[in-house]
Design a protein around this motif. Structure first.
Motif, PDB file in Angstrom:
ATOM      1  N   ASP A   1       0.664  -1.125  -0.209  1.00  0.00           N
ATOM      2  CA  ASP A   1      -0.028  -0.041   0.126  1.00  0.00           C
ATOM      3  C   ASP A   1       0.902   1.303  -0.148  1.00  0.00           C
ATOM      4  N   VAL A   2       2.021   1.363  -0.701  1.00  0.00           N
ATOM      5  CA  VAL A   2       2.801   2.549  -1.165  1.00  0.00           C
ATOM      6  C   VAL A   2       3.287   2.526  -2.339  1.00  0.00           C
ATOM      7  N   ALA A   3       3.402   4.118  -2.918  1.00  0.00           N
ATOM      8  CA  ALA A   3       3.564   4.247  -4.252  1.00  0.00           C
ATOM      9  C   ALA A   3       5.177   4.310  -4.459  1.00  0.00           C
ATOM     10  N   VAL A   4       5.516   3.749  -5.616  1.00  0.00           N
ATOM     11  CA  VAL A   4       6.969   3.794  -5.669  1.00  0.00           C
ATOM     12  C   VAL A   4       7.095   5.240  -6.695  1.00  0.00           C
ATOM     13  N   GLU A   5       7.985   6.108  -6.552  1.00  0.00           N
ATOM     14  CA  GLU A   5       8.143   7.142  -7.153  1.00  0.00           C
ATOM     15  C   GLU A   5       9.047   7.028  -8.268  1.00  0.00           C
ATOM     16  N   ARG A   6      10.002   6.022  -8.252  1.00  0.00           N
ATOM     17  CA  ARG A   6      10.953   6.044  -9.365  1.00  0.00           C
ATOM     18  C   ARG A   6      11.218   4.568  -9.087  1.00  0.00           C
ATOM     19  N   VAL A   7      11.654   3.923 -10.493  1.00  0.00           N
ATOM     20  CA  VAL A   7      11.988   2.556 -10.611  1.00  0.00           C
ATOM     21  C   VAL A   7      13.342   2.773 -11.383  1.00  0.00           C
ATOM     22  N   VAL A   8      14.574   2.357 -10.939  1.00  0.00           N
ATOM     23  CA  VAL A   8      15.771   2.282 -11.775  1.00  0.00           C
ATOM     24  C   VAL A   8      16.231   0.881 -12.118  1.00  0.00           C
ATOM     25  N   LEU A   9      16.496   0.647 -13.246  1.00  0.00           N
ATOM     26  CA  LEU A   9      17.073  -0.761 -13.690  1.00  0.00           C
ATOM     27  C   LEU A   9      18.293  -0.565 -14.029  1.00  0.00           C
ATOM     28  N   LEU A  10      19.167  -1.783 -13.664  1.00  0.00           N
ATOM     29  CA  LEU A  10      20.540  -1.766 -14.026  1.00  0.00           C
ATOM     30  C   LEU A  10      20.912  -2.955 -14.659  1.00  0.00           C
ATOM     31  N   ARG A  11      21.924  -3.021 -15.256  1.00  0.00           N
ATOM     32  CA  ARG A  11      22.636  -4.380 -16.147  1.00  0.00           C
ATOM     33  C   ARG A  11      22.965  -5.168 -14.546  1.00  0.00           C
ATOM     34  N   PRO A  12      23.179  -6.318 -15.133  1.00  0.00           N
ATOM     35  CA  PRO A  12      23.690  -7.437 -14.033  1.00  0.00           C
ATOM     36  C   PRO A  12      24.973  -6.829 -13.349  1.00  0.00           C
ATOM     37  N   TYR A  13      25.098  -6.948 -11.954  1.00  0.00           N
ATOM     38  CA  TYR A  13      26.406  -6.811 -11.291  1.00  0.00           C
ATOM     39  C   TYR A  13      26.870  -5.467 -11.266  1.00  0.00           C
ATOM     40  N   LYS A  14      25.829  -4.648 -11.280  1.00  0.00           N
ATOM     41  CA  LYS A  14      26.120  -3.050 -11.180  1.00  0.00           C
ATOM     42  C   LYS A  14      25.533  -2.439  -9.883  1.00  0.00           C
ATOM     43  N   ILE A  15      24.767  -3.203  -8.907  1.00  0.00           N
ATOM     44  CA  ILE A  15      24.471  -2.735  -7.859  1.00  0.00           C
ATOM     45  C   ILE A  15      25.402  -2.928  -6.438  1.00  0.00           C
ATOM     46  N   PRO A  16      25.539  -1.722  -5.998  1.00  0.00           N
ATOM     47  CA  PRO A  16      26.730  -2.010  -4.970  1.00  0.00           C
ATOM     48  C   PRO A  16      26.366  -3.113  -3.747  1.00  0.00           C
ATOM     49  N   MET A  17      27.409  -3.809  -3.519  1.00  0.00           N
ATOM     50  CA  MET A  17      27.209  -4.882  -2.509  1.00  0.00           C
ATOM     51  C   MET A  17      28.674  -4.747  -1.653  1.00  0.00           C
ATOM     52  N   THR A  18      28.221  -5.504  -0.397  1.00  0.00           N
ATOM     53  CA  THR A  18      29.492  -5.664   0.348  1.00  0.00           C
ATOM     54  C   THR A  18      30.073  -6.900  -0.057  1.00  0.00           C
ATOM     55  N   SER A  19      31.428  -7.243   0.590  1.00  0.00           N
ATOM     56  CA  SER A  19      31.934  -8.531   0.093  1.00  0.00           C
ATOM     57  C   SER A  19      31.304  -9.619   0.465  1.00  0.00           C
ATOM     58  N   SER A  20      30.300  -9.603   1.339  1.00  0.00           N
ATOM     59  CA  SER A  20      29.518 -10.720   1.846  1.00  0.00           C
ATOM     60  C   SER A  20      28.191 -10.747   0.880  1.00  0.00           C
ATOM     61  N   GLY A  21      28.197 -10.113  -0.159  1.00  0.00           N
ATOM     62  CA  GLY A  21      26.981 -10.096  -0.887  1.00  0.00           C
ATOM     63  C   GLY A  21      25.636  -9.280  -0.302  1.00  0.00           C
ATOM     64  N   LYS A  22      25.703  -8.409   0.837  1.00  0.00           N
ATOM     65  CA  LYS A  22      24.771  -7.550   0.987  1.00  0.00           C
ATOM     66  C   LYS A  22      24.515  -6.352   0.315  1.00  0.00           C
ATOM     67  N   ILE A  23      23.297  -5.952   0.161  1.00  0.00           N
ATOM     68  CA  ILE A  23      23.184  -4.834  -0.575  1.00  0.00           C
ATOM     69  C   ILE A  23      23.430  -3.488   0.217  1.00  0.00           C
ATOM     70  N   GLN A  24      24.205  -2.728  -0.530  1.00  0.00           N
ATOM     71  CA  GLN A  24      24.658  -1.252   0.208  1.00  0.00           C
ATOM     72  C   GLN A  24      23.646  -0.268  -0.286  1.00  0.00           C
ATOM     73  N   ARG A  25      22.637  -0.103   0.473  1.00  0.00           N
ATOM     74  CA  ARG A  25      21.331   0.819   0.282  1.00  0.00           C
ATOM     75  C   ARG A  25      21.949   2.213   0.119  1.00  0.00           C
ATOM     76  N   ARG A  26      22.660   2.558   1.161  1.00  0.00           N
ATOM     77  CA  ARG A  26      23.129   3.838   1.393  1.00  0.00           C
ATOM     78  C   ARG A  26      23.984   4.337   0.063  1.00  0.00           C
ATOM     79  N   GLN A  27      24.858   3.319  -0.188  1.00  0.00           N
ATOM     80  CA  GLN A  27      25.819   3.823  -1.406  1.00  0.00           C
ATOM     81  C   GLN A  27      25.197   3.900  -2.534  1.00  0.00           C
ATOM     82  N   THR A  28      24.034   3.110  -2.780  1.00  0.00           N
ATOM     83  CA  THR A  28      23.383   3.102  -3.975  1.00  0.00           C
ATOM     84  C   THR A  28      22.603   4.271  -4.000  1.00  0.00           C
TER      85      THR A  28
END
Length: 676
Positions: A530-557
């Motif tokens: 029950d929430v609207a998405v203002e913007r959807v951003v699509l990336l190629r594979p392996y372009k989203i920032p992650m830690t060395s253990s595979g966790k998404i880095q939301r702040r860096q993104t």
């Protein structure tokens, strides 16, 4: 001698039986349904007597109630019976959500209470979603006759016993039920009143949902502790017509009334001078602003707008709290203007405060949220070393005192990590602190909230955990790469908006219809959360920032998206031009104008799905209000946005309803709804 909220309710029922406990305002006339303290005791007693016959003391009781007095009777009935109340949104049919099931599993609930009018629908929604066959008995508590004059055989009052569980939005798989004891209730109510003393003559006027910690504590618990009257109204009533809240404050002389920041903005934007005829806000002594970031611009706009009607800027009471502290942690001082600092936003990102002039290009304004008087203590702590941070240094906010919950229900390890912390260098006998996960800085005794260590998203006063939204987005379209989605909020146009960044699968990213992917993500997130998405951003594979253990880095993104260093494949904004189907008759033209004004800025196509173009529950109430003005012969329910989620479908229903009102149609049969 310690006492509980039950003891205080018994005392009021005996000493002042005819005094008003609660009024519920059910319509635009502000005519109340009223409940005296004696009636509350008798009717809650009937619920307690019933529960004692079907469940053991300490059992968890799920409460599925619409706004109204029945919820209050059931809630206090649970407390009288020594049961643990679990307040929740009622489940809806045809809207898939695992939250209710997961909460029931988490707390091992045995009984669910609701009203007679809601019983069939709530039970059908549960049966539809309960694929695991969890046992849960449903009962309508408003069928029970009050125990007038009867002396209840109540279990002994135990301040240390759990009174209710406040479930956070939580990770979908492991919802977190904050345990709030009877002692926590009394301690936090006293904490609140010590920060904002107005004596026992308080009058509370509130529309915030009573299953939300802000509404539950400030409008349901504190008034009973004080023996003060509380005036309630449905959230939909406020959003449909914000002036009703101010009119109710004026009519009932409310002096302790507040809401999240967005509500004050809505009042400024939507209330006209004509709406305020006869309104006098000079009675408003404590205007608490809580449950989401407090904005200096909002305080200034509201004070200026409503000063001619008696509102005083000194009444503002910026506050900070969370469910893990029962509610309140800090609050602004009485009879003083809110404290506002202009600081360099880049310095804040480096964990330091650098004051600047208001016109500095990097200036942002932060609002002081007061302090925490004894016996509570609030500290700013270096999150890495665990040592106390000096004044003027940004760190994590830690809180200690009798308001702090003993932990999360059934999550001992997480509870220890969250609630059992000590500050480095203060010895083994030091207090134990709640780690809030929020970043703050203390300046001259005032706490300023500057950000979050945790990735909680707050939109329109509601909390969302990013991992829940990310999981929904990943399953919305086969081209989205699982585990490679980041959800976060950004500030745009003076409010927080939701952004989703998602990688695409290697085999799909070259030839997939990116707009179709974005639309699927929007619709999936709207349905589930029950929430609207203002913007959807699509990336190629392996372009989203992650830690060395595979966790998404939301702040860096978020930072890389803001500074343009994120390699994007495609972006889709709500405001992008959309393929539209033009209106074909007067009803559709009227609806297109209304939807475009609320959801805009692009014209709405009559075939576009309400949720895909940014609709949510608050916008639904606003649209319903405007449709009601355009078609005054009809009463429009915001739920029509859910049943008929396109202009075309809603227009067909409206035309049929108008024909029925004019006597040109024999009956008003429901139209076939569109799946959403």
């Amino acid at each position: 001698m310690s006492f509980t909220i039950v003891d205080r309710l018994r005392e009021h029922a005996r000493s002042r039986p005819h005094a008003s406990a609660f009024r519920f305002l059910s319509d635009s006339t502000l005519a109340p349904q009223e409940l005296s303290y004696a009636q509350l005791w008798d009717e809650a007693g009937a619920v307690a007597h019933f529960l004692a016959g079907v469940a053991e003391p300490g059992s968890r009781i799920m409460l599925f109630f619409p706004p109204g007095l029945s919820y209050l009777k059931a809630f206090y009935g649970c407390l009288l019976a020594g049961m643990v109340a679990v307040p929740l949104y009622p489940p809806r049919r045809n809207v898939k959500s695992d939250r209710i099931i997961n909460v029931a599993q988490s707390c091992h609930a045995v009984i669910a209470l609701t009203t007679e009018s809601e019983l069939a629908g709530v039970q059908a929604a549960w049966d539809e979603q309960n694929t695991q066959g969890l046992p849960l008995q449903f009962h309508a508590s408003d069928r029970l006759a009050p125990l007038a004059g009867a002396e209840l055989a109540l279990p002994p009052s135990d301040p240390g016993a759990p009174a209710f569980l406040q479930y956070t939005s939580g990770s979908t798989g492991t919802p977190k039920g904050v345990i709030v004891t009877h002692a926590n209730i009394v301690a936090n109510c006293n904490h609140l009143t010590s920060m904002s003393p107005t004596g026992d003559e308080g009058v509370f006027v509130n529309w915030v949902p009573a299953f939300h910690d802000l509404g539950l504590v400030t409008a349901v618990l504190v008034p009973v502790l004080l023996g003060a009257p509380s005036v309630l109204m449905a959230p939909a009533s406020f959003v449909r017509d914000p002036a009703l809240w101010l009119k109710a404050i004026s009519q009932y002389r409310g002096n302790r009334c507040g809401a999240p920041n967005f509500a004050f903005e809505l009042c400024v934007d939507k209330i006209s001078d004509a709406d305020l005829a006869g309104v006098d806000l000079s009675c408003w002594e404590v205007a608490y602003n809580a449950a989401e970031p407090v904005r200096a611009a909002t305080l200034a706009r509201f004070a200026a707008r409503f000063a001619p009607w008696g509102f005083k800027a000194q009444a503002f009471f910026p506050s900070y709290g969370m469910a893990e502290a029962t509610l309140a942690i800090t609050g602004g001082g009485m009879h003083a203007l809110p404290v506002v600092l202009n600081v360099d936003k880049h310095a804040l990102g480096e964990m330091r405060v650098e004051p600047v002039e208001p016109d500095h290009p990097a200036a942002i304004s932060i609002v002081g949220c007061g302090s925490a008087p004894a016996p509570h203590t609030v500290r700013v702590v270096d999150p890495n070393s665990g040592a106390a941070a000096p004044d003027g240094t940004v760190g994590e906010i830690w809180f200690s005192g009798p308001s702090v919950s003993p932990g999360y229900w059934g999550l001992d390890e997480l509870s220890l990590a969250t609630f059992g912390n000590s500050i480095a260098g203060e010895g083994d006998d030091a207090r134990r602190y709640l780690r809030t996960g929020d970043l703050g800085v203390q300046v001259d005794g005032d706490m300023f909230i500057v950000g979050r260590m945790k990735d909680l998203i707050i939109l329109r006063g509601r909390n969302y955990y990013p991992q829940d939204i990310e999981a929904t987005a990943a399953s919305a379209h086969h081209a989205v790469r699982a585990g490679c989605v980041a959800a976060f909020s950004v500030e745009e146009g003076g409010s927080e908006r939701l952004v989703l960044v998602a990688e695409l699968e290697r085999e799909h990213f070259r030839n997939v219809d990116t707009e179709a992917v974005a639309a699927a993500i929007r619709q999936g997130v709207a349905r589930a959360h029950d929430v609207a998405v203002e913007r959807v951003v699509l990336l190629r594979p392996y372009k989203i920032p992650m830690t060395s253990s595979g966790k998404i880095q939301r702040r860096q993104t978020r930072a890389m998206l803001a500074d343009g260093t994120l390699e994007t494949l495609a972006q889709s904004n709500q405001s992008d031009a959309r393929p539209t189907l033009a209106p074909r008759n007067a009803t559709e033209q009227a609806l297109v104008a209304i939807w475009s004004q609320v959801l805009g800025p692009s014209p709405v196509g009559v075939d576009e799905n309400y949720f895909e173009i940014g609709g949510d529950s608050l916008a639904a109430v606003e649209i319903a209000s405007q449709v009601g003005r355009a078609f005054p012969q009809l009463v429009i329910d915001p739920a029509q946005m859910l049943d008929y989620p396109t202009v075309e479908a809603l227009a067909r229903w409206l035309d049929l309803a108008l024909a029925h009102e004019a006597g040109k149609a024999a009956s008003l049969e429901p139209l076939t709804t569109i799946a959403i």
